[in-house]
Design a protein around this motif. Structure first.
Motif, PDB file in Angstrom:
ATOM      1  N   UNK A 314      -9.163 -11.594   6.141  1.00  0.00           N
ATOM      2  CA  UNK A 314      -9.699 -10.464   6.906  1.00  0.00           C
ATOM      3  C   UNK A 314      -8.928 -10.243   8.201  1.00  0.00           C
ATOM      4  N   UNK A 315      -8.591 -11.334   8.896  1.00  0.00           N
ATOM      5  CA  UNK A 315      -7.880 -11.206  10.172  1.00  0.00           C
ATOM      6  C   UNK A 315      -6.480 -10.634   9.971  1.00  0.00           C
ATOM      7  N   UNK A 316      -5.785 -11.109   8.944  1.00  0.00           N
ATOM      8  CA  UNK A 316      -4.436 -10.601   8.676  1.00  0.00           C
ATOM      9  C   UNK A 316      -4.474  -9.126   8.282  1.00  0.00           C
ATOM     10  N   UNK A 317      -5.424  -8.764   7.438  1.00  0.00           N
ATOM     11  CA  UNK A 317      -5.561  -7.371   7.020  1.00  0.00           C
ATOM     12  C   UNK A 317      -5.814  -6.464   8.217  1.00  0.00           C
ATOM     13  N   UNK A 318      -6.684  -6.902   9.130  1.00  0.00           N
ATOM     14  CA  UNK A 318      -7.010  -6.097  10.312  1.00  0.00           C
ATOM     15  C   UNK A 318      -5.804  -5.944  11.229  1.00  0.00           C
ATOM     16  N   UNK A 319      -5.053  -7.046  11.443  1.00  0.00           N
ATOM     17  CA  UNK A 319      -3.901  -6.994  12.344  1.00  0.00           C
ATOM     18  C   UNK A 319      -2.787  -6.122  11.768  1.00  0.00           C
ATOM     19  N   UNK A 320      -2.537  -6.253  10.467  1.00  0.00           N
ATOM     20  CA  UNK A 320      -1.507  -5.421   9.841  1.00  0.00           C
ATOM     21  C   UNK A 320      -1.900  -3.947   9.903  1.00  0.00           C
ATOM     22  N   UNK A 321      -3.171  -3.663   9.653  1.00  0.00           N
ATOM     23  CA  UNK A 321      -3.657  -2.279   9.727  1.00  0.00           C
ATOM     24  C   UNK A 321      -3.436  -1.701  11.117  1.00  0.00           C
ATOM     25  N   UNK A 322      -3.708  -2.484  12.152  1.00  0.00           N
ATOM     26  CA  UNK A 322      -3.497  -2.026  13.530  1.00  0.00           C
ATOM     27  C   UNK A 322      -2.017  -1.792  13.810  1.00  0.00           C
ATOM     28  N   UNK A 323      -1.175  -2.690  13.331  1.00  0.00           N
ATOM     29  CA  UNK A 323       0.260  -2.553  13.559  1.00  0.00           C
ATOM     30  C   UNK A 323       0.806  -1.281  12.908  1.00  0.00           C
ATOM     31  N   UNK A 324       0.363  -1.027  11.678  1.00  0.00           N
ATOM     32  CA  UNK A 324       0.814   0.182  10.969  1.00  0.00           C
ATOM     33  C   UNK A 324       0.314   1.439  11.675  1.00  0.00           C
ATOM     34  N   UNK A 325      -0.941   1.414  12.116  1.00  0.00           N
ATOM     35  CA  UNK A 325      -1.517   2.588  12.786  1.00  0.00           C
ATOM     36  C   UNK A 325      -0.792   2.897  14.095  1.00  0.00           C
ATOM     37  N   UNK A 326      -0.284   1.860  14.766  1.00  0.00           N
ATOM     38  CA  UNK A 326       0.376   2.042  16.058  1.00  0.00           C
ATOM     39  C   UNK A 326       1.874   2.308  15.945  1.00  0.00           C
ATOM     40  N   UNK A 327       2.412   2.240  14.750  1.00  0.00           N
ATOM     41  CA  UNK A 327       3.868   2.374  14.576  1.00  0.00           C
ATOM     42  C   UNK A 327       4.350   3.764  14.998  1.00  0.00           C
ATOM     43  N   UNK A 328       5.312   3.769  15.905  1.00  0.00           N
ATOM     44  CA  UNK A 328       5.929   5.028  16.342  1.00  0.00           C
ATOM     45  C   UNK A 328       7.452   4.960  16.233  1.00  0.00           C
TER      46      UNK A 328
END
Length: 367
Positions: A314-328
């Motif tokens: 769950x923690x890895x999924x959440x962190x990866x999701x945040x990283x992808x959402x913030x990618x610019x």
């Protein structure tokens, strides 16, 4: 020019730049306890035979151990390696060889500096009597070099005074990882893992997290190791064949290009002394999802593109999701660039100078 003896297991390519800096001010001998280089992550490790401004010395040794742990003892008189030395740096404490040299240096009144990388989460011994023995070892040194905040806190917990701890930043030669301006941007949903395929790296949990991520997220796995066949079976069982690529070993010279084709590095290790691949990925402009248990995390926390995480699915999924959402797009001026191998060399020089200054040549025998 003063002579420094640096004792370590292997000639890690990450240490060459630091040794070059020390060799500008001192005559330097690097004593290798393991003459035949081996590395579970990087086949490019090798004993450097020449071309460096310092000398490699490979004394006769005996060794015991298994897996990632190996202990060494010096055959013959350890004191001969220290003849004429102004200071000795011991990059370890567990092997009998480090105790042999510590005793020989103490007998000769030679200042002793430690180099310690582990932190509380990766320390192998947490209870007496061995933990107490380790603390005694470091309290008796004239100075200790630590590459990172987590290692500094661990050494301080041994009862070592703050004035005798010299803190640097565990660095790599990042020039080759800089992203060329003409390189096309990577897919925003592309993930990369680089490292050994062993249990403590926790790649199985990363694969489980992939199931929870959108179907467009893909993972490239660079590296090899004993659990590779198990991981491939897990990928098939989870139905991730089209989303996970195992590419095996990649030569170090080709790793920057691989990183430039990916947006996010994930290092999910349950235990990691540092995690130099994080330095490399940040230098390449990537986002990095890195486990809180890695030594590097406390030193890069707060840098742009860094997403500390727990090591559960769950923690890895959440962190990866945040990283992808913030990618610019790739980070154009990574903060990690200020931390160079030369900088770590300067810290080592300061520790050596302090040790020489506080230890008179006529000092009494040190037990």
């Amino acid at each position: 020019m003063t002579r420094i003896v640096w004792v370590t297991n292997q000639a890690s390519p990450y240490r060459l730049g630091m040794w070059r800096r020390i060799a500008v001010d001192h005559e330097l001998d690097v004593v290798l306890l393991e003459a035949q280089q081996r590395s579970a992550r990087d086949h490019d490790w090798h004993q450097v035979a020449g071309g460096e401004p310092y000398r490699f010395v490979s004394p006769p040794t005996v060794s015991i151990g298994r897996g990632e742990v190996r202990l060494y003892g010096i055959v013959g008189r350890a004191a001969e390696l220290l003849r004429g030395a102004s200071a000795v740096v011991l990059a370890g404490w567990e092997s009998p060889a480090f105790w042999q040299l510590k005793w020989a240096a103490g007998r000769a009144g030679i200042p002793i500096v430690g180099f310690y990388e582990s932190h509380a989460a990766t320390a192998r011994f947490k209870k007496p009597p061995i933990a107490a023995l380790r603390a005694t070892f470091f309290r008796s040194l004239d100075a200790t070099i630590v590459p990172g905040a987590a290692a500094r806190e661990h050494v301080a917990s041994f009862g070592v005074e703050a004035a005798r701890i010299f803190t640097g930043f565990n660095a790599v030669d990042m020039a080759s990882f800089l992203r060329p301006a003409t390189t096309p941007p990577p897919d925003p949903s592309s993930l990369l893992y680089v490292g050994q395929l062993i249990h403590r790296k926790n790649v199985t949990t990363l694969l489980a997290a992939m199931v929870d991520l959108p179907a467009g997220v893909r993972l490239t796995v660079v590296g090899d190791g004993p659990v590779e066949s198990h991981l491939r079976k897990r990928v098939r069982a989870m139905g991730l064949d089209a989303r996970v690529d195992f590419v095996g070993y990649v030569p170090y010279r080709d790793l920057p290009g691989v990183m430039h084709r990916h947006a996010h590095l994930v290092l999910p290790s349950r235990q990691e002394v540092w995690g130099l691949v994080v330095n490399e990925a940040l230098a390449a402009g990537m986002h990095v999802v890195v486990a809180e248990t890695a030594g590097v995390t406390s030193s890069v926390r707060g840098m742009a593109g860094v997403y500390p995480t727990g090591v559960t699915t769950a923690a890895l999924s959440k962190a990866v999701t945040s990283s992808i959402a913030d990618w610019r797009g790739p980070i154009t001026h990574p903060a990690v660039h200020v931390h160079t191998v030369t900088e770590l060399g300067e810290v080592a020089l300061a520790a050596i100078a302090a040790a020489i200054d506080v230890t008179p040549a006529s000092s009494a025998r040190r037990d």
